[in-house]
Design an enzyme around this catalytic site. Sequence first.
Site, mmCIF file in Angstrom:
data_model
loop_
_atom_site.group_PDB
_atom_site.id
_atom_site.type_symbol
_atom_site.label_atom_id
_atom_site.label_comp_id
_atom_site.label_asym_id
_atom_site.label_seq_id
_atom_site.Cartn_x
_atom_site.Cartn_y
_atom_site.Cartn_z
ATOM 1 N N GLU A 1 0.807 -1.226 0.000
ATOM 2 C CA GLU A 1 0.000 0.000 0.000
ATOM 3 C C GLU A 1 0.831 1.262 0.000
ATOM 4 O O GLU A 1 0.554 2.207 -0.742
ATOM 5 C CB GLU A 1 -0.929 0.061 1.225
ATOM 6 N N HIS B 1 -10.930 -4.727 10.237
ATOM 7 C CA HIS B 1 -11.646 -4.445 9.007
ATOM 8 C C HIS B 1 -12.818 -3.513 9.240
ATOM 9 O O HIS B 1 -13.645 -3.338 8.360
ATOM 10 C CB HIS B 1 -12.168 -5.743 8.384
#
Lengths: 408, 436
Positions: free
Chosen positions: A144, A213
């Site tokens: 990322e 998450h």
Amino acid sequence: MAAIFHGFGPAAAALSSSSSFDSKRFQLPSLKSQTERKGSVLVVRSDGRVIPGSNPKGRSAGKLVTNAVAAKADSSATATASKPGHELLLFEALREGLEEEMDRDPTVCVMGEDVGHYGGSYKVTKDLATKYGDLRVLDTPIAENSFTGMAIGAAMTGLRPIVEGMNMGFLLLAFNQISNNCGMLHYTSGGQFTIPVVIRGPGGVGRQLGAEHSQRLESYFQSIPGIQMVACSTPYNAKGLMKAAIRSENPVILFEHVLLYNLKERIPDEEYVLSLEEAEMVRPGEHITILTYSRMRYHVMQAAKTLVNKGYDPEVIDIRSLKPFDLHTIGNSVKKTHRVLIVEECMRTGGIGASLTAAISENFHDYLDAPIVCLSSQDVPTPYAGTLEEWTVVQPAQIVAAVEQLCQ
Amino acid sequence: MSSAFSAIKIIQPLPLKSSRSSDKPLFDPFRTPSSFLGSIHKFRFNSLNNTPSSPCHLRRSAVVAVSDVVKEKKLKSNSSLSNLLMTKEEGLEVYEDLILGRYFEDMCAQMYYRGKMFGFVHLYNGQEAVSTGFIKLLKKEDSVISTYRDHVHALSKGVPARAVMSELFGKTTGCCRGQGGSMHMFSKEHNVLGGFAFIGEGIPVATGAAFTSKYRREVLKEEGCDHVTLAFFGDGTCNNGQFFECLNMAALWKLPIIFVVENNLWAIGMSHLRATSDPEIWKKGPAFGMPGVHVDGMDVLKVREVAKEAIGRARRGEGPTLVECETYRFRGHSLADPDELRDPAEKAHYAARDPITAFKKYMIENKLANEAELKAIEKKIEEVVEEAVEFADASPHPGRSQLLENVFADPKGFGIGPDGRYRCEDPKFTQGTAHV
């Protein structure tokens, strides 16, 4: 604008308007008989101004349509030139916006994990790689920080990349690039380089996805100077904000919500782009201003039904622009109702609500008849257990209670 | 290690092989003697004694390709060696750039101690061969990305000395309007994409610039777009995740980028050998599928040869290269660093390999220039640097109105104020007194 709530699970059933709703109480002051009921579906009209065919608002230029199309065939109002529109789900609306922008400008490209062949973890980029090729819809390795930095370098040299975080939480790994480079480089280079990136992805508390998450990154990013943050909540504003974000010369972070991707709505056929800095009036009212964004909008609207039954008239505003705040829309509302309730999914500490409370206090203190109440999620890593998870986020019952408290 | 730089040595295989027998194995981590973990100074310096039997801790061998290139040239021509690698014109350009880098940095030190610039200033003295060797081969459209030791990269790429000096003084006429400072040199005109304070964070940006080059060629169909990108960073950065992630992506997509490692052996006070499991950085290239090359970074001609090869590869679309330049900084990490940790003997060793002295000698010995011409260049650069200081001194400090100007490319990003107008439409906004 009409939002139709599509069932997709137990919570959705709660959202859908299976409960009764007294249409007489629900009046939009500026238009005649706008409410309607179609079977078990509640159609909520946003701010009543109708744009197509008329001049856009002063500061929006050209095709910028900031408000709802006068939609319905049943409307006894003048038949407008607009077509009836088409129905789609929120993730399809995002894709439509993305595709339109990619067609329009060949420098627009997408990068992220599984955006290409897989079509995106929530199918926002489905089939785009087939249409535009593997370089334009780039499947990146799991890095990322580096691919976000790569997007920034590409933006500095003339492209307009859209970075997808498979889950917003993963962008924590890209924090170095987002904070240092994305937000700052335009300034530290003395204005020489622009960084027209869009960083988007699903965030928020889902259905028992576990703590990592289920994060709300808007609070972490909000201090970064040089970026704008918007949160979409309906297919209509999702498409409009996506297009606006891509066209903006500023770096924009677009927050989507995992549970909203399957919302269905009818959106206009003609092209429209929304303003990144404006808030959306969901339901005008007189008694209290409720400010919200993303998924909590639906909890608020559900609470609104109960409240209306109890005789309250809440004004609901979806702030949409998390940074900067639309102090005009918010201010006008505060000046009218004198009471503010903020409902958000962000954490209690240092969340968007906290900033909003400060901004309203600073700017509109004199207009307040009561302290600002902010309902946020608990400062807790989102638990896995369904019951605990439910208590982590704000539920409609709490909203009703808070309004009753404030409006005593 | 190779010492004096001379015409003959250039075309020999890289000196690493010449100073030990060919039977000796290359650096083998498993056979490193236990003194590795002992005194740094002793260990580091042992291998510099230049005895044929000295352990090869720091000996590295380059990918053969490079020395082959140089060797072939020798075989082809027996005539004057000086024409092999450089013309007089090129030589003078190189010399001027080396001198500019050195004089500018020396002036920075002076100005810092006189209180004209503040903060962290990292000087490049000693490493000029890397910047000149690589950047002088680039076109204007090629991009350069550096970390905080970036003044000379900007200068080599073409940013005027006065713009860099003004930036260091924090004046509006600086290349970044005074908003960047020493560690953030940017120039859109010359394609210098920074200047970064955190090590490693420039490498993904460089990868992005290379990605754009590939995108232009393949998606936008700009035939012949062959812009390359150079990313400069140090030995410390090579232990950072961003380095490895970008090596992977660059090799995966065959991006036109060259990763230039300026291995000056020290990351502030941390010796490269104490921080790295395998100190031979060039080896990490092949692990990701790109050539890894080691070159003597104190020798501008050798660097230039390697650079030509690597840049050529990138332009032809053959993908990235990792080049490790063994170099040294003569000053401390920054002007705030007392530089007490490094062995004086080590410093003396590298001072004797000063790239400027060596190149000057080369030019003269090979009759590419005479003393007078080189002196003229030195004088010219002296004047350029002095003029840069005068210009910076005379330039204005940024006014209040500049504070908010470049936060957003589109100032609508400041949002809508309570009165319904965009904040940036407020006349007080440019005065910097508006409430944001």
